[in-house]
Design a protein around this motif. Sequence first.
Motif, PDB file in Angstrom:
ATOM      1  N   ALA A   6       0.725  -1.448  -0.127  1.00  0.00           N
ATOM      2  CA  ALA A   6      -0.075  -0.020  -0.011  1.00  0.00           C
ATOM      3  C   ALA A   6       0.753   1.349   0.104  1.00  0.00           C
ATOM      4  O   ALA A   6       0.480   2.108   0.757  1.00  0.00           O
ATOM      5  CB  ALA A   6      -1.019  -0.128   1.237  1.00  0.00           C
ATOM      6  N   ARG A   7       1.632   1.278  -0.982  1.00  0.00           N
ATOM      7  CA  ARG A   7       2.627   2.509  -0.743  1.00  0.00           C
ATOM      8  C   ARG A   7       1.902   3.278  -2.008  1.00  0.00           C
ATOM      9  O   ARG A   7       1.536   3.184  -2.965  1.00  0.00           O
ATOM     10  CB  ARG A   7       4.119   2.102  -1.540  1.00  0.00           C
ATOM     11  CG  ARG A   7       4.845   1.298  -0.828  1.00  0.00           C
ATOM     12  CD  ARG A   7       5.184   1.866   0.691  1.00  0.00           C
ATOM     13  NE  ARG A   7       5.614   3.340   0.483  1.00  0.00           N
ATOM     14  CZ  ARG A   7       5.472   4.190   1.251  1.00  0.00           C
ATOM     15  NH1 ARG A   7       4.744   4.097   2.177  1.00  0.00           N
ATOM     16  NH2 ARG A   7       5.967   5.457   1.206  1.00  0.00           N
ATOM     17  N   PRO A   8       1.432   4.721  -1.445  1.00  0.00           N
ATOM     18  CA  PRO A   8       0.781   5.774  -2.256  1.00  0.00           C
ATOM     19  C   PRO A   8       1.457   6.119  -3.589  1.00  0.00           C
ATOM     20  O   PRO A   8       2.826   6.088  -3.598  1.00  0.00           O
ATOM     21  CB  PRO A   8       0.739   6.937  -1.427  1.00  0.00           C
ATOM     22  CG  PRO A   8       1.741   6.786  -0.310  1.00  0.00           C
ATOM     23  CD  PRO A   8       1.853   4.963  -0.195  1.00  0.00           C
ATOM     24  N   THR A  25      -4.840   4.102  -6.036  1.00  0.00           N
ATOM     25  CA  THR A  25      -3.944   5.202  -5.509  1.00  0.00           C
ATOM     26  C   THR A  25      -2.638   4.556  -4.794  1.00  0.00           C
ATOM     27  O   THR A  25      -1.884   5.617  -4.298  1.00  0.00           O
ATOM     28  CB  THR A  25      -4.567   6.326  -4.629  1.00  0.00           C
ATOM     29  OG1 THR A  25      -5.058   5.266  -3.469  1.00  0.00           O
ATOM     30  CG2 THR A  25      -5.834   6.733  -5.184  1.00  0.00           C
ATOM     31  N   ALA A  26      -2.384   3.458  -4.626  1.00  0.00           N
ATOM     32  CA  ALA A  26      -1.627   2.767  -3.884  1.00  0.00           C
ATOM     33  C   ALA A  26      -1.199   1.302  -4.526  1.00  0.00           C
ATOM     34  O   ALA A  26      -2.018   0.766  -5.075  1.00  0.00           O
ATOM     35  CB  ALA A  26      -1.821   2.729  -2.497  1.00  0.00           C
TER      36      ALA A  26
END
Length: 102
Positions: A6-8, A25-26
Amino acid sequence: ERQFVARPVELRVSGEKKWVKVNPTAVTVVLSGEPAALAEIEPEEVTPFLELKSQPPRDGEFYEVEVDVPKGVKVVKVSPPSVTAWYFGPSKGGWTGQAKKR
């Protein structure tokens, strides 16, 4: 290998960011390298990004996600490997096309 979940996705554009949406978005990024180097990496050092040189279409288009990572490690996998970006701003004047100076 080490996984960063979940890295933006950072948006790098030459126009107005506020008029561009990205989905998802991630992303998840998998890195490889020396175990000691991987262990020291902070999630904030793994930066997926989308670089748009022109305004994306209103109905959306797929763009490959690139990733900035610390030296000494390499990107093995990005999931999903591409995201959709689209423009939802005004018809005129929303996208300058001028590169911003950093």
